[in-house]
Design a protein around this motif. Structure first.
Motif: not given
Length: 284
Positions: A220-227, A232-233, A273-275
């Protein structure tokens, strides 16, 4: 390796009246439910995502984990399942794990599964590295495997068709107008041209106000996302690109721009779930 016990059941009457005669048909061996899975399995190895932790299990464990969260999201985002009618297309049906829950959950849809059928399949242990495929097919060809879980079980499923996102879509698809197109865990294990093919094709075959729902890992917007802050991504993306330089996580902003040029608008981005994300597009 950590072991996980999972139980997923989607209870529905065996023979309730509906849009396709018998509204729901339970899979063989499970007379009281549309779909059930109970197993103890290991997490799939990043180095061999095609590996099955249970001898004889056909669907990959990750597909079984993902399908109920995806279904719940579809039930929330789409029109009432008892009234939502017309033709639906699933891109990259794989071994049919998602189809097994979405087809019976939307009984008024005529469900068209499809799958990429490569000229050279390769051995089972190389399916992921060669074609991004997971799960086992027990010696059946790609389409026969899907039919075993689809049109041979559910009255509202059609026989599966071969569909390559890099080529013109088959007449069984291109000559129809769909109210829904589903595509899960596909864009990151195909070249960018396949993503273009998906949106261009969807723009052509979706009916006005039709829905395109895409599930998977994204930036999203060039960035990896997740909790985990995207760690992880980011690691998964590195693994993908080392396997095939044309693979990798796609950016939601780029997808929205591509969709706009094909007459589709991104109306929702749902955390999963799971990013992962579900992206919900609607045809103008």
């Amino acid at each position: 390796v950590a072991q996980h016990q999972s139980f997923t059941a989607f209870h529905l009457p065996v023979e309730a009246s509906g849009c396709h005669g018998k509204r729901f048909v339970s899979p063989p061996g499970h007379p009281d439910r549309v779909c059930t899975h109970m197993s103890t399995h290991a997490e799939p190895s990043m180095s061999n995502p095609s590996a099955q932790a249970i001898t004889g299990q056909q669907h990959h464990p990750s597909a079984l984990r993902n399908r109920i969260p995806i279904l719940k999201t579809l039930l929330k985002r789409l029109p009432d399942s008892d009234e939502f009618s017309g033709d639906a297309l699933e891109i990259a049906t794989g071994t049919g794990a998602l189809m097994e829950v979405t087809a019976p959950a939307f009984p008024c849809l005529t469900y068209q599964p499809s799958e990429y059928v490569p000229e050279e399949m390769g051995p089972p242990e190389q399916q992921w590295a060669m074609h991004g495929k997971i799960g086992l097919r027990h010696g059946l060809d790609e389409l026969a495997n899907i039919d075993e879980h689809g049109c041979q079980v559910f009255n509202n499923c059609l026989p599966a068709v071969a569909l390559d996102l890099l080529k013109p879509w088959p007449a069984a698809v291109s000559e129809k107008r769909f109210v829904l197109i589903l595509c899960s865990n596909t864009l990151h294990i195909t070249p960018w041209a396949a993503t273009e093919g998906l949106f261009q094709g969807a723009g052509q075959v979706l009916a006005p106000a039709g829905h395109l729902c895409i599930y998977g890992p994204f930036k999203v917007a060039g960035e990896f996302i997740g909790l985990d802050g995207g760690a992880g991504n980011a690691k998964f993306d590195e693994k993908l690109r080392s396997t095939n330089p044309a693979w990798g996580l796609r950016d939601v902003d780029e997808l929205a721009k591509l969709a706009e040029g094909c007459g589709l608008a991104l109306c929702a981005k749902i955390n999963m779930p799971a990013n992962n994300l579900t992206l919900h597009f609607v045809k103008d």
